[in-house]
Design a protein around this motif. Structure first.
Motif, PDB file in Angstrom:
ATOM      1  N   SER A 201       4.663 -10.216   1.830  1.00 13.39           N
ATOM      2  CA  SER A 201       3.541 -10.303   0.905  1.00 13.39           C
ATOM      3  C   SER A 201       3.043  -8.902   0.545  1.00 13.39           C
ATOM      4  CB  SER A 201       2.402 -11.100   1.543  1.00 13.39           C
ATOM      5  OG  SER A 201       1.883 -10.399   2.659  1.00 13.39           O
ATOM      6  N   ALA A 202       2.082  -8.860  -0.389  1.00  9.78           N
ATOM      7  CA  ALA A 202       1.492  -7.574  -0.753  1.00  9.78           C
ATOM      8  C   ALA A 202       0.809  -6.933   0.453  1.00  9.78           C
ATOM      9  CB  ALA A 202       0.495  -7.771  -1.895  1.00  9.78           C
ATOM     10  N   ALA A 203       0.182  -7.758   1.300  1.00  6.86           N
ATOM     11  CA  ALA A 203      -0.449  -7.227   2.510  1.00  6.86           C
ATOM     12  C   ALA A 203       0.591  -6.648   3.464  1.00  6.86           C
ATOM     13  CB  ALA A 203      -1.262  -8.323   3.203  1.00  6.86           C
ATOM     14  N   ASP A 204       1.741  -7.325   3.573  1.00  4.43           N
ATOM     15  CA  ASP A 204       2.824  -6.801   4.417  1.00  4.43           C
ATOM     16  C   ASP A 204       3.308  -5.451   3.892  1.00  4.43           C
ATOM     17  OD1 ASP A 204       2.789  -9.065   6.041  1.00  4.43           O
ATOM     18  OD2 ASP A 204       4.249 -10.120   4.794  1.00  4.43           O
ATOM     19  N   ALA A 205       3.438  -5.336   2.565  1.00  7.31           N
ATOM     20  CA  ALA A 205       3.900  -4.082   1.966  1.00  7.31           C
ATOM     21  C   ALA A 205       2.917  -2.954   2.243  1.00  7.31           C
ATOM     22  CB  ALA A 205       4.104  -4.261   0.464  1.00  7.31           C
ATOM     23  N   ASP A 206       1.616  -3.272   2.204  1.00  3.35           N
ATOM     24  CA  ASP A 206       0.611  -2.246   2.502  1.00  3.35           C
ATOM     25  C   ASP A 206       0.749  -1.751   3.938  1.00  3.35           C
ATOM     26  OD1 ASP A 206      -0.484  -2.343  -0.037  1.00  3.35           O
ATOM     27  OD2 ASP A 206      -2.026  -3.804   0.504  1.00  3.35           O
ATOM     28  N   VAL A 207       1.023  -2.663   4.854  1.00  3.91           N
ATOM     29  CA  VAL A 207       1.181  -2.280   6.264  1.00  3.91           C
ATOM     30  C   VAL A 207       2.409  -1.394   6.441  1.00  3.91           C
ATOM     31  CG1 VAL A 207       1.671  -3.157   8.582  1.00  3.91           C
ATOM     32  CG2 VAL A 207      -0.053  -4.287   7.163  1.00  3.91           C
ATOM     33  N   VAL A 208       3.522  -1.785   5.821  1.00  4.56           N
ATOM     34  CA  VAL A 208       4.749  -0.997   5.926  1.00  4.56           C
ATOM     35  C   VAL A 208       4.542   0.389   5.324  1.00  4.56           C
ATOM     36  CG1 VAL A 208       7.153  -0.821   5.193  1.00  4.56           C
ATOM     37  CG2 VAL A 208       6.260  -3.012   5.987  1.00  4.56           C
ATOM     38  N   ALA A 209       3.896   0.445   4.152  1.00  5.43           N
ATOM     39  CA  ALA A 209       3.652   1.736   3.508  1.00  5.43           C
ATOM     40  C   ALA A 209       2.754   2.616   4.376  1.00  5.43           C
ATOM     41  CB  ALA A 209       3.022   1.524   2.134  1.00  5.43           C
ATOM     42  N   ALA A 210       1.729   2.027   4.992  1.00  9.88           N
ATOM     43  CA  ALA A 210       0.841   2.810   5.863  1.00  9.88           C
ATOM     44  C   ALA A 210       1.594   3.337   7.078  1.00  9.88           C
ATOM     45  CB  ALA A 210      -0.343   1.949   6.296  1.00  9.88           C
ATOM     46  N   THR A 211       2.505   2.524   7.606  1.00 11.22           N
ATOM     47  CA  THR A 211       3.308   2.965   8.756  1.00 11.22           C
ATOM     48  C   THR A 211       4.204   4.133   8.370  1.00 11.22           C
ATOM     49  OG1 THR A 211       3.294   0.732   9.677  1.00 11.22           O
ATOM     50  CG2 THR A 211       4.997   2.234  10.480  1.00 11.22           C
ATOM     51  N   LEU A 212       4.847   4.029   7.204  1.00 12.49           N
ATOM     52  CA  LEU A 212       5.673   5.135   6.721  1.00 12.49           C
ATOM     53  C   LEU A 212       4.827   6.381   6.483  1.00 12.49           C
ATOM     54  CD1 LEU A 212       7.991   3.293   4.171  1.00 12.49           C
ATOM     55  CD2 LEU A 212       8.699   4.313   6.335  1.00 12.49           C
TER      56      LEU A 212
END
Length: 482
Positions: A201-212
């Motif tokens: 989801s968009a929320a999942d993408a935000d988490v992945v981007a923040a981790t990167l």
């Protein structure tokens, strides 16, 4: 271009008459490049969504996608009076070739021209798109491609700026190969999580981007999630009225049946729905399942929505607006500084590694051979360029990028002060609540405070930032009191 790019060009041209002809030619080329339209190179692994994002940025479905011959070639997209494709061969000659399918670069150029793919150096695509005003976009072969990037156009480490398209699994060593980021640092690098819809989801993408961002921030700064396909469809006019009618028909279908069908692309094509299979296949090509779901939801809420309304929703969900805003703030606004630094790197490449030994071993008073004198003159130019004061602005910009990414942890008040000082458009007295004539004293106090912070056993990463902020406040004090 601004003061610093012009200054770099003038310094290169001034040295050219004093060095050997090949070096003089190289310096003249560096000078010309320093004041030319800046280039942002788009780089990323194979199948990361690079070319789709390029299409969104230039506002045309022009870059080839997939696994064709042309996706393994470097392509430069630049503003011009007409839409035109020139194939630049390795010997420097240009061969014009028509664009196909309403303005796309063909999947293969070798067969059309009767040349081997290895004879093609790069593609030069001129477009009338306003999006290319003042900026050249360079699409490179994906990392891992069998074809190396062209030597005569901007490579990742040579362009003024880089747009790095990352997979969710990106590692620091991959980043270094993609953008030369370890050499450049965050200023001039905009990093995105490509194909963000594939991680959930968009929320999942935000988490992945923040981790990167936290993991790669020292090299790249913040990472922005983007869905290139939605951005491309929203900005290029690819969505047409028949597509809207197909989406409207899906919006009127049984919700449970449609939700089940959208769980898988093959299932979407095989399920009995009130839209024929070719139309559904086109919707998958334009929107994929996330875009279809978004458009159908909009049309259920607003049955009278038009193509423009759907495209606006797609654009908002794609993340492209944030990418464009970052390019505007971090590349276009700093184009002068980035061009000057890129020119410095090119001058550095002219200086031989053995220069230090040449200087150390030369007896006092002995005449320097011409080749050695040539090398020393080039090295003196590098030293002069490196000493220019704008490097402080880049240090502050890099520290701000690392702080925003989460890779640099600062106390909240110090982080806010760093952001304030790094903002080139900041009206400092008003933003600090200071009266007329109070800024010089405030700058002196803050310079002393940051210098103390750098010396109080602060970890090295923070100490380096503190030293840069100290120099920033000291510069303001000096400008106000001289």
């Amino acid at each position: 271009m601004g003061r610093w790019a012009e200054d770099t060009a003038a310094a290169c041209r001034a040295l050219a008459p004093s060095v050997a002809l090949p070096t003089a030619d190289a310096l003249d080329a560096i000078a010309a490049r320093a004041t030319a339209t800046p280039a942002v190179v788009v780089t990323g692994p194979v199948s990361s969504g690079k070319s789709t994002l390029v299409n969104a940025l230039v506002g045309r479905r022009v870059a080839p996608t997939g696994a064709g011959e042309c996706t393994r070639l470097t392509a430069r997209y630049t503003r011009g009076p007409v839409d035109r494709l020139d194939v630049v061969l390795t010997d420097g000659t240009r061969r014009p070739l028509p664009l196909v399918d309403g303005g796309r670069v063909p999947a293969s150029v070798g067969d059309r021209l009767g040349v081997a793919p290895t004879d093609v150096d790069h593609l030069l695509v001129t477009l009338t798109s306003d999006a290319l005003d003042g900026l050249t976009v360079v699409d490179t072969p994906g990392a891992g491609s069998a074809r190396r990037p062209a030597a005569t156009v901007d490579g990742p480490a040579d362009a003024e700026a880089a747009l790095v398209v990352l997979p969710s699994s990106a590692r620091p060593d991959e980043v270094d190969r993609l953008a030369g980021a370890a050499r450049r640092g965050p200023p001039g690098v905009v990093a995105v999580l490509g194909r963000a819809d594939t991680v959930g989801s968009a929320a999942d993408a935000d988490v992945v981007a923040a981790t990167l961002s936290r993991r790669l921030g020292p090299r790249l700064g913040p990472v922005t999630p983007v869905v290139g396909l939605l951005a491309e469809t929203a900005t290029t006019g690819a969505l047409r009225t028949p597509d809207l009618q197909a989406l409207a028909a899906l919006a009127s279908a049984d919700r449970e049946t449609l939700a089940t069908a959208l769980a898988d692309p093959e299932l979407f094509l095989q399920t009995a729905l009130p839209v024929d299979v070719p139309a559904r296949a086109r919707l998958l090509e334009l929107l994929d399942r996330r875009g279809i779901t978004l458009a159908v939801t909009l049309l259920r809420e607003r049955p009278g929505a038009g193509v423009g309304d759907v495209c606006a929703a797609l654009l908002a969900a794609s993340g492209l607006d944030e990418v464009v805003a970052r390019l505007r703030a971090e590349v276009r606004a700093r184009a002068d500084l980035l061009a000057a630094v890129a020119a410095e790197r090119r001058v550095e490449a002219l200086a031989p590694a053995e220069l230090a030994a040449l200087r150390a071993d030369r007896p006092a008073g002995r005449a320097v051979p011409f080749s050695g004198r040539d090398a020393e003159l080039r090295a003196d130019l590098v030293e002069d360029l490196r000493a220019r004061p704008f490097h402080l602005d880049l240090d502050l910009a890099g520290a701000t990028a690392r702080h925003r990414s989460g890779a640099l942890d600062l106390p909240a008040d110090l982080g806010e002060e760093l952001e304030l000082l790094a903002d080139p458009g900041a009206a400092l007295p008003a933003r600090l609540g200071l009266g007329e004539g109070e800024l010089a004293g405030h700058a002196a106090r803050r310079a002393a405070a940051w210098r103390g912070y750098a010396a109080w056993g602060t970890p090295p990463a923070r100490a380096d930032v503190a030293e840069a902020v100290h120099r920033g406040w000291a510069r303001i004090w000096g400008e106000l009191t001289r």
